[in-house]
Every structure is written in structure tokens, then in C-alpha cells.
Design a protein around this motif. Structure first.
Motif, PDB file in Angstrom:
ATOM      1  N   ASP A  37      -8.844  -1.218  15.322  1.00 47.73           N
ATOM      2  CA  ASP A  37      -9.446  -1.517  14.030  1.00 47.73           C
ATOM      3  C   ASP A  37      -8.496  -0.957  12.980  1.00 47.73           C
ATOM      4  OD1 ASP A  37     -11.207  -2.258  12.018  1.00 47.73           O
ATOM      5  OD2 ASP A  37     -12.457  -0.480  12.263  1.00 47.73           O
ATOM      6  N   ASP A  38      -7.928  -1.831  12.150  1.00 45.17           N
ATOM      7  CA  ASP A  38      -6.919  -1.412  11.164  1.00 45.17           C
ATOM      8  C   ASP A  38      -5.799  -0.611  11.831  1.00 45.17           C
ATOM      9  OD1 ASP A  38      -8.175  -2.662   9.020  1.00 45.17           O
ATOM     10  OD2 ASP A  38      -9.430  -0.907   8.609  1.00 45.17           O
ATOM     11  N   ASP A  39      -5.320  -1.109  12.953  1.00 45.98           N
ATOM     12  CA  ASP A  39      -4.218  -0.519  13.704  1.00 45.98           C
ATOM     13  C   ASP A  39      -4.540   0.838  14.333  1.00 45.98           C
ATOM     14  OD1 ASP A  39      -2.524  -2.708  13.276  1.00 45.98           O
ATOM     15  OD2 ASP A  39      -1.884  -1.890  11.349  1.00 45.98           O
TER      16      ASP A  39
END
Length: 106
Positions: A37-39
Motif C-alpha cells: 500500500d503506497d509502496d
């Protein structure tokens, strides 16, 4: 790829994670699938010859009434080891993954 029946466990986990974590992306880290999630990693698993380890990066924040999640490492991670298809409890994974989604949304 692990031997049967662990290959079945891997398929069940991949399907469950993909369905339960639709807002994430999936990448291979050191040859093992990780949902990001978001890297930032949120969940993943690693197959060994005799078991599959599921990892939740913020797993120690998950309320686990089953007592099956174990703290892992020095961070907030928790893990669960599956030795066969019988260890895969779809409803329990639904509860855990719902909490993973809530933790990531917070």
C-alpha cells in the motif's frame, strides 16, 4: 513453487489476498509475493518445502481471538504458518485482512 498440497495453499492465499486487498499492488520481494500500500508492505507469504509462512507487517496490531498469529521479528510483524490446506481458515483470514485494510486506512 512448493509441492502439493502446499501449492494449493499458495493459490488460496494469493486469491484471498488479491480479493481482500484490492487497493494494494503486488510485487515479488526476494522471490515471494508481497502486497503493498503506497509502496509499503502490508502482507505477504513465503513458501518453504514443508510449510507456508504468512506475514502481516502490522500484524501485532491485529486483534486475533484465535491465538494463531505469532509476533515475528523486532518490528510490528506477525506470522502464521500453514502446513496443509487444513490450516487455511477462509473466515479467519477474512477477519485478519479486514483489520489489515482498517490499519492501512488509519
Amino acid at each position: 513453487m512448493p509441492a502439493e498440497p502446499l501449492a494449493t495453499v499458495v493459490g488460496l492465499l494469493r486469491d484471498k489476498f488479491d480479493l481482500a486487498l484490492p487497493e494494494t499492488s503486488t510485487e515479488l520481494w526476494h522471490g515471494h509475493p508481497v502486497w503493498l500500500d503506497d509502496d509499503l508492505p502490508v502482507a505477504g507469504f513465503k513458501a518453504y518445502p514443508t510449510f507456508v509462512t504468512v506475514l502481516f507487517w502490522r500484524g501485532q496490531a491485529i486483534t486475533d481471538h484465535s491465538g494463531k498469529l505469532n509476533a515475528s521479528g523486532s518490528a510490528e510483524m506477525s506470522e502464521y504458518k500453514l502446513k496443509s490446506v487444513d490450516d487455511f481458515d477462509s473466515d479467519l483470514f477474512d477477519v485478519w485482512l479486514q483489520q489489515v485494510r482498517e490499519l492501512e486506512a488509519a
